[in-house]
Design an enzyme around this catalytic site. Sequence first.
Site, PDB file in Angstrom:
ATOM      1  N   HIS A  62       0.854  -1.195   0.000  1.00 23.28           N
ATOM      2  CA  HIS A  62       0.000   0.000   0.000  1.00 23.28           C
ATOM      3  C   HIS A  62       0.882   1.234   0.000  1.00 23.28           C
ATOM      4  O   HIS A  62       2.093   1.148   0.241  1.00 23.28           O
ATOM      5  CB  HIS A  62      -0.971   0.000   1.187  1.00 23.28           C
ATOM      6  CG  HIS A  62      -0.311   0.098   2.525  1.00 23.28           C
ATOM      7  ND1 HIS A  62       0.632  -0.815   2.963  1.00 23.28           N
ATOM      8  CD2 HIS A  62      -0.452   0.998   3.534  1.00 23.28           C
ATOM      9  CE1 HIS A  62       1.029  -0.477   4.180  1.00 23.28           C
ATOM     10  NE2 HIS A  62       0.410   0.620   4.549  1.00 23.28           N
ATOM     11  N   HIS A  64       1.512   3.840   1.884  1.00 21.06           N
ATOM     12  CA  HIS A  64       1.982   4.631   3.025  1.00 21.06           C
ATOM     13  C   HIS A  64       3.504   4.757   2.899  1.00 21.06           C
ATOM     14  O   HIS A  64       4.196   3.795   2.546  1.00 21.06           O
ATOM     15  CB  HIS A  64       1.580   3.976   4.347  1.00 21.06           C
ATOM     16  CG  HIS A  64       0.121   4.175   4.660  1.00 21.06           C
ATOM     17  ND1 HIS A  64      -0.539   3.498   5.662  1.00 21.06           N
ATOM     18  CD2 HIS A  64      -0.798   5.004   4.100  1.00 21.06           C
ATOM     19  CE1 HIS A  64      -1.806   3.896   5.696  1.00 21.06           C
ATOM     20  NE2 HIS A  64      -1.987   4.801   4.758  1.00 21.06           N
ATOM     21  N   ASP A  66       6.127   4.800   4.680  1.00 19.35           N
ATOM     22  CA  ASP A  66       7.115   3.896   5.290  1.00 19.35           C
ATOM     23  C   ASP A  66       7.244   2.573   4.530  1.00 19.35           C
ATOM     24  O   ASP A  66       8.175   1.815   4.782  1.00 19.35           O
ATOM     25  CB  ASP A  66       6.783   3.649   6.769  1.00 19.35           C
ATOM     26  CG  ASP A  66       5.341   3.229   6.994  1.00 19.35           C
ATOM     27  OD1 ASP A  66       4.435   3.788   6.344  1.00 19.35           O
ATOM     28  OD2 ASP A  66       5.109   2.325   7.819  1.00 19.35           O
ATOM     29  N   HIS A  67       6.338   2.311   3.586  1.00 19.49           N
ATOM     30  CA  HIS A  67       6.424   1.083   2.791  1.00 19.49           C
ATOM     31  C   HIS A  67       7.002   1.320   1.388  1.00 19.49           C
ATOM     32  O   HIS A  67       7.240   0.358   0.663  1.00 19.49           O
ATOM     33  CB  HIS A  67       5.035   0.427   2.676  1.00 19.49           C
ATOM     34  CG  HIS A  67       4.531  -0.104   3.978  1.00 19.49           C
ATOM     35  ND1 HIS A  67       4.423  -1.439   4.245  1.00 19.49           N
ATOM     36  CD2 HIS A  67       4.146   0.523   5.114  1.00 19.49           C
ATOM     37  CE1 HIS A  67       3.970  -1.615   5.485  1.00 19.49           C
ATOM     38  NE2 HIS A  67       3.789  -0.428   6.021  1.00 19.49           N
ATOM     39  N   HIS A 139      -7.167  -1.829   5.618  1.00 21.72           N
ATOM     40  CA  HIS A 139      -6.283  -0.771   6.092  1.00 21.72           C
ATOM     41  C   HIS A 139      -6.707   0.506   5.369  1.00 21.72           C
ATOM     42  O   HIS A 139      -7.594   0.482   4.524  1.00 21.72           O
ATOM     43  CB  HIS A 139      -4.828  -1.170   5.768  1.00 21.72           C
ATOM     44  CG  HIS A 139      -3.812  -0.356   6.494  1.00 21.72           C
ATOM     45  ND1 HIS A 139      -3.784  -0.235   7.859  1.00 21.72           N
ATOM     46  CD2 HIS A 139      -2.758   0.375   6.055  1.00 21.72           C
ATOM     47  CE1 HIS A 139      -2.760   0.528   8.211  1.00 21.72           C
ATOM     48  NE2 HIS A 139      -2.131   0.915   7.139  1.00 21.72           N
ATOM     49  N   ASP A 209      -0.144  -4.348   5.964  1.00 24.24           N
ATOM     50  CA  ASP A 209      -0.745  -3.628   7.098  1.00 24.24           C
ATOM     51  C   ASP A 209      -2.252  -3.848   7.040  1.00 24.24           C
ATOM     52  O   ASP A 209      -2.887  -3.522   6.037  1.00 24.24           O
ATOM     53  CB  ASP A 209      -0.494  -2.124   6.981  1.00 24.24           C
ATOM     54  CG  ASP A 209       0.916  -1.743   7.361  1.00 24.24           C
ATOM     55  OD1 ASP A 209       1.781  -2.636   7.415  1.00 24.24           O
ATOM     56  OD2 ASP A 209       1.154  -0.540   7.599  1.00 24.24           O
ATOM     57  N   HIS A 267       6.535  -5.510  12.011  1.00 25.08           N
ATOM     58  CA  HIS A 267       5.823  -4.231  11.907  1.00 25.08           C
ATOM     59  C   HIS A 267       5.366  -3.737  13.285  1.00 25.08           C
ATOM     60  O   HIS A 267       4.192  -3.496  13.531  1.00 25.08           O
ATOM     61  CB  HIS A 267       4.609  -4.393  10.964  1.00 25.08           C
ATOM     62  CG  HIS A 267       4.056  -3.075  10.472  1.00 25.08           C
ATOM     63  ND1 HIS A 267       3.089  -2.391  11.168  1.00 25.08           N
ATOM     64  CD2 HIS A 267       4.344  -2.326   9.390  1.00 25.08           C
ATOM     65  CE1 HIS A 267       2.781  -1.280  10.500  1.00 25.08           C
ATOM     66  NE2 HIS A 267       3.539  -1.222   9.420  1.00 25.08           N
TER      67      HIS A 267
END
Lengths: 305, 305
Positions: A62, A64, A66-67, A139, A209, A267
């Site tokens: 996804h 976000h 941080d990914h 999520h 996530d 995570h």
Amino acid sequence: MDIDIFFLGTSSGVPTVERNVPSILIRRKGEHIYFDFGEGTQRQIFRLGLGFSKKMKIFISHLHGDHIFGLLPLMQTLTLFKRRYPLEIYGPVKLESFLKYNMELLDIEPTFEIVFKPIYHNTILDFGEYYIKVIRNLHGGLSYSFRIEEKGRPGRFNADKATKDGVPKEYWSILARGEDVKVGDKIYCSKDYVIPPPIRGRSIVYSGDTMAFDGLIELARDADVLISEATFTSELKDRSIETMHMTALEAAKIAREAGVKILVLTHFSARYNDLTNHLIEARKIFPATFIAKDLDVLTIPYVTP
Amino acid sequence: MDIDIFFLGTSSGVPTVERNVPSILIRRKGEHIYFDFGEGTQRQIFRLGLGFSKKMKIFISHLHGDHIFGLLPLMQTLTLFKRRYPLEIYGPVKLESFLKYNMELLDIEPTFEIVFKPIYHNTILDFGEYYIKVIRNLHGGLSYSFRIEEKGRPGRFNADKATKDGVPKEYWSILARGEDVKVGDKIYCSKDYVIPPPIRGRSIVYSGDTMAFDGLIELARDADVLISEATFTSELKDRSIETMHMTALEAAKIAREAGVKILVLTHFSARYNDLTNHLIEARKIFPATFIAKDLDVLTIPYVTP
């Protein structure tokens, strides 16, 4: 050949001194398959003494930050390294705009082909010897979970019979995976050299996530390894709902319901220095639970049937 | 108060196990002033046990990925941390598009104000107690070098006279920096309490990425510290021209011509494990040369005149 799972980043949202943001590398027959690629992932790869593989795939769960924030630095590095092999990237459809816009703005002209493929709910991507199943999870925004599974074999290979019949050894693995072989005029049929029942390939499931949901149990059914997010412990259950994440307890329940062999938690919220409580609450439900540390390697051996 | 210079990343282009990509933090009176902000910079900050300051400025020398890819992760982190103070960012004009586009695409809604100001050649930014001079340098695209310098004082403070005249101590520092003070009906004139000659403030020059050029000598004139890129040694002089970078020797010549006190070399090509040759060739020309390592701190003490 073994499958190695490298945990490149096991923090969530923000890195800590001990833990980088998410990325997992699955190495199979020399191919490198990444799931998520947070900031600093390339440096983690170097720390493991690994380089980049000719065959590389990246799956992004996804969008976000941080990914994904390790992707643009990777594009720059592979360009500086003058890579010539294509790079396959799979992710939510908007990821393509992210890559294209930034590489144009920043004048990154890759020396290699970027093959981007958007991913969708409930699809199976066939890669020959294995497939990857993608499902949408629970999520913020479009977010996905993955199952990578090797294709099975029709049964145990009958080496005695193959020897007796004089089947050249180079064809054994082809017959073993269910394909017939023609050598000159002679045809060897796979079914004559395998002994049922069928043997399943190895399988690894990555939650991405997400909150806990039934679809994840189905996706993880009988997997060798379930890699699950466990951002919080049950003490912060409310916070886990608010942020659409899981507790270690929920991950353990999914592992038990799905009948997986091993559960690896990752995570973790940056607020936790000590993950003992994650382990305690998960192991009550599912004893074969492990806590991923950065740069850990989990090997799934190849067992000759 | 001391000025601390933290070397957060000393590699160029690509990180190595030992060296992260460029970023320098200058800490002065609690304010954090960053120069460049490569991938993984926030984690370097955490490794030093530092957090983020209420007062933070970021200067970006140019839009090569290794100098900016830590910015978006920082925006996400400061948002997760619910920052409330403004963040000032200075850089080439296109940097604003980079930030805006990505934050919108990735739904990063900052909890703080981002004050972006484009930088231009030959400008001086006045920040009250210090200024920052910006000049364009010789690298690909728009690329800049910086000088940060504290404003000077008109002379040594005459504490004896101030005591004799009964000047309240709280006004001493104001008089010392050249301003007059009115207390009730009484006016104290700065010139009566300072003894010339004028005292210069501390100054630090950062080359950014560039080839050697005369303007850098002028910018670095008499600086306390020149932080210079030295991507290569003279052995790879051709390569340094091709990529518009400097050798350690060229950096040392600039330090000598400019009459700086200390030269710190940084931004080393990832091909070098050992930097002894950089040091040897620079010290022949300029003995007060040092090699920056990641997480090194260089302190410029405050000397009461």
